[in-house]
Design a protein around this motif. Structure first.
Motif, PDB file in Angstrom:
ATOM      1  N   ILE A  47       5.882  -2.383  -8.167  1.00  0.00           N
ATOM      2  CA  ILE A  47       5.788  -3.745  -8.700  1.00  0.00           C
ATOM      3  C   ILE A  47       4.346  -4.221  -8.692  1.00  0.00           C
ATOM      4  N   GLY A  48       3.655  -3.985  -7.606  1.00  0.00           N
ATOM      5  CA  GLY A  48       2.261  -4.405  -7.525  1.00  0.00           C
ATOM      6  C   GLY A  48       1.382  -3.712  -8.553  1.00  0.00           C
ATOM      7  N   ASN A  87       8.915   4.437 -14.583  1.00  0.00           N
ATOM      8  CA  ASN A  87       9.868   5.541 -14.729  1.00  0.00           C
ATOM      9  C   ASN A  87       9.405   6.823 -14.052  1.00  0.00           C
ATOM     10  N   SER A  88       8.253   6.779 -13.432  1.00  0.00           N
ATOM     11  CA  SER A  88       7.760   7.959 -12.713  1.00  0.00           C
ATOM     12  C   SER A  88       8.460   8.130 -11.377  1.00  0.00           C
ATOM     13  N   THR A  89       9.330   7.199 -11.011  1.00  0.00           N
ATOM     14  CA  THR A  89       9.945   7.216  -9.681  1.00  0.00           C
ATOM     15  C   THR A  89      10.655   8.516  -9.329  1.00  0.00           C
ATOM     16  N   PRO A  90      11.379   9.184 -10.266  1.00  0.00           N
ATOM     17  CA  PRO A  90      12.024  10.437  -9.859  1.00  0.00           C
ATOM     18  C   PRO A  90      11.041  11.522  -9.437  1.00  0.00           C
ATOM     19  N   MET A 112       8.240   2.028  -1.944  1.00  0.00           N
ATOM     20  CA  MET A 112       8.010   2.439  -3.328  1.00  0.00           C
ATOM     21  C   MET A 112       8.191   1.269  -4.273  1.00  0.00           C
ATOM     22  N   ARG A 113       9.197   0.441  -4.019  1.00  0.00           N
ATOM     23  CA  ARG A 113       9.439  -0.722  -4.874  1.00  0.00           C
ATOM     24  C   ARG A 113       8.233  -1.650  -4.865  1.00  0.00           C
ATOM     25  N   THR A 164      12.047  -1.951 -12.171  1.00  0.00           N
ATOM     26  CA  THR A 164      11.756  -1.135 -10.995  1.00  0.00           C
ATOM     27  C   THR A 164      13.032  -0.809 -10.232  1.00  0.00           C
ATOM     28  N   ASP A 165      13.873  -1.808 -10.037  1.00  0.00           N
ATOM     29  CA  ASP A 165      15.130  -1.589  -9.325  1.00  0.00           C
ATOM     30  C   ASP A 165      16.030  -0.617 -10.085  1.00  0.00           C
ATOM     31  N   PHE A 166      16.066  -0.746 -11.405  1.00  0.00           N
ATOM     32  CA  PHE A 166      16.872   0.176 -12.202  1.00  0.00           C
ATOM     33  C   PHE A 166      16.363   1.607 -12.032  1.00  0.00           C
ATOM     34  N   ALA A 167      15.057   1.775 -12.138  1.00  0.00           N
ATOM     35  CA  ALA A 167      14.484   3.119 -12.030  1.00  0.00           C
ATOM     36  C   ALA A 167      14.722   3.732 -10.659  1.00  0.00           C
TER      37      ALA A 167
END
Length: 201
Positions: free
Chosen positions: A191-192, A173-176, A186-187, A106-109
């Motif tokens: 994660i949840g 990977n949907s973060t963008p 968002m994090r 998650t942090d990477f994304a």
């Protein structure tokens, strides 16, 4: 053998990823990348064979970062749980190899959205050798996750576990493309959701 990532190479890779994400691989020239890092386009050839080599190096470096980080997290799981069994991830403790992997990815994304976009959109522009190298590391990364998932989901056969892991990657990977909310919110949300999807009660 992967080239040593000097500060200049890393600067070029970071800049190229941002440009590829914004304009697309075919919309960026070697000159554009050089100008963005403050060197001439031809000078880039001291570091890379060409634009396709830069793209391959971007995605290979990202895959290696993920794989190395995942291996470090799961290698430490046994020590923290007091067991010599590498598959003993502290199930039920709330701090497991799987939860650490979810937070790590998650942090990477969230911090590398350009790389997420480039990998999703420009896979077809990779050369054959680069594609094979990246894919090798991606498969190894999936296996680290699959082993971490196994104690939580003994009901899943290995192919199903791999599919579940890859589906979780799709979520993270949907973060963008996600709604404009704070990174912290968002994090926590991602994660949840990933934990709930992979280890439903």
């Amino acid at each position: 053998m992967t080239p040593v990532q000097t500060p200049r190479r890393l600067q070029i890779l970071d800049t190229a990823a941002e440009l590829f994400a914004a304009r697309g691989f075919h919309g960026v020239s070697v000159g554009d990348i050089g100008a963005a890092v403050g060197i001439s386009g031809p000078a880039l050839y001291k570091h890379f064979a060409g634009k396709q080599d830069i793209l391959g190096a971007c995605l290979l470096h990202a895959s290696e970062q993920l794989l190395e980080g995942a291996r470090e997290l799961t290698a430490g799981a046994a020590g923290r749980s007091g067991s010599n069994d590498p598959d003993d991830t502290g199930k039920g403790s709330g701090d497991t190899a799987l939860t650490r992997l979810i937070a790590f990815h998650t942090d990477f994304a969230l911090t590398q959205p350009a790389l997420i976009v480039v990998q999703e959109r420009e896979w077809g522009a990779l050369g054959e050798a680069a594609r094979a190298a990246v894919r090798e590391r991606q498969l190894a990364y999936i296996e680290v996750w699959t082993r971490a998932l196994a104690p939580h989901r003994p009901d899943l056969a290995p192919p199903e576990a791999r599919a579940a892991v890859q589906a979780a990657f799709g979520l993270l990977n949907s973060t963008p493309h996600s709604a404009r909310i704070s990174r912290t919110t968002m994090r926590d949300l991602l994660i949840g959701m990933a934990e709930s999807a992979l280890t439903p009660t």
